[in-house]
Enzyme design. Sequence first.
Site, PDB file in Angstrom:
ATOM      1  N   HIS A 154      -2.497   4.673  -7.306  1.00 30.89           N
ATOM      2  CA  HIS A 154      -2.247   4.817  -5.874  1.00 30.89           C
ATOM      3  C   HIS A 154      -3.207   5.864  -5.324  1.00 30.89           C
ATOM      4  O   HIS A 154      -3.158   7.024  -5.718  1.00 30.89           O
ATOM      5  CB  HIS A 154      -0.796   5.247  -5.646  1.00 30.89           C
ATOM      6  N   SER A 165      -2.682   6.406   1.424  1.00 34.35           N
ATOM      7  CA  SER A 165      -1.224   6.226   1.424  1.00 34.35           C
ATOM      8  C   SER A 165      -0.696   6.183   2.854  1.00 34.35           C
ATOM      9  O   SER A 165      -1.129   5.329   3.640  1.00 34.35           O
ATOM     10  CB  SER A 165      -0.565   7.329   0.600  1.00 34.35           C
ATOM     11  N   ASP A 186       0.175  -1.569  -6.906  1.00 34.59           N
ATOM     12  CA  ASP A 186       0.207  -0.191  -6.401  1.00 34.59           C
ATOM     13  C   ASP A 186       1.403   0.565  -6.998  1.00 34.59           C
ATOM     14  O   ASP A 186       2.553   0.163  -6.849  1.00 34.59           O
ATOM     15  CB  ASP A 186       0.300  -0.227  -4.877  1.00 34.59           C
TER      16      ASP A 186
END
Length: 386
Positions: A333, A170, A266
């Site tokens: 994610h 991330s 995502d």
Amino acid sequence: MGQWFNLLVCALLILKAQACFNVSITYVEDAVAKGAVCLDGSPPAYHFDKGFGAGINNWLVHIDGGAWCNNVADCSNRRDSSHGSSKYMVKEANFTGILSNEQKFNPDFYDWNRVKVRYCDGASFTGDVEAVNPETNLHFRGARVFEAVMEDLLAKGMKNAQNAILTGCSAGGLTSILHCDNFRALFPVNTRVKCFADAGYFVNVKDVSGASHIEEFYKQVVALHGSAKHLPASCTSRLSPGLCFFPQNVAGQVKTPLFIINSAYDSWQIRNILVPDNADPKGTWRRCKKDIKTCSSTQLQTMQGFRVQFLNALAGLGNSSSRGMLIDSCYTHCRTVFQEAWLSADSPVLDKTPIAKAVGDWYYDRNPFQKIDCPYPCNPLPESCF
């Protein structure tokens, strides 16, 4: 609460016969004198598990994720959490997936020195503002933190690395792109150094209301944290600094080999870039954002449009043989630090290849890997999407 959560995660993994072990935190106390501190002024920190056997001189540095803060109020809230202060960080972290020390769960990197760097600055380790407002006591020093942590690791043996990887999830995945060439510069030319970003390829698209939400947000992050001078000059020399937070404007100029792991759908980007809450005041997207299987045909069409824009932005990566990519169609994610997704009996695959094998083959030059999955829902593996 954090410690109990770690114990729960370990218990679940043990029940599934998967690897789980905890690694203690290390505080970089010397960094404070250099001004390399978290948002609240506390020292940066990481978790470090030493390599062994053939991997004793190999290093994998993983950067935590945790979004960003774009104004004083947001950063003040963050300051009083583990994403803004080492005072609130758990004393032990679970090492699974790419951080596992068992060969059957992490065949290519299990015996490496594995490091999990905690994220506590709110700007993907790019901030550098000298002044500190005494009323807020906010320190925007992420770039200094990155440098201080790397110096500490070099002193602990990373300077002797034969192989090295910078990766992250991330916001940490974005860090691994923005700092990739800086990381490469820490080592001799004969050290094999590569980077890969897990769910860190954030794209500049308008939200469903037509607003440039994420572009404005990144512009504010970069301005508040004084990030411009620590973003790649190959980008800031031609674009405004806020645009240089987007990988599509940076990745093509990264000289170090780079691998992108991302979903074309995502879930964080769908929820926060395509459909942020302020673009959906009536909550029409609320159920869809939680579970893609509940989306209407119109919403799925919008998400298919996002996929097209994501793939167009991915073209910024370039087509060099030093580039790798695994772009699947899971609504998720971050995967690499989760054992179920990294490598397990039911982990997701693309072209019959699990993530761990794709990354390992690419890193060791056994096989290149540049694959993009077919559009949702053609892949018959949604149940294996973690």
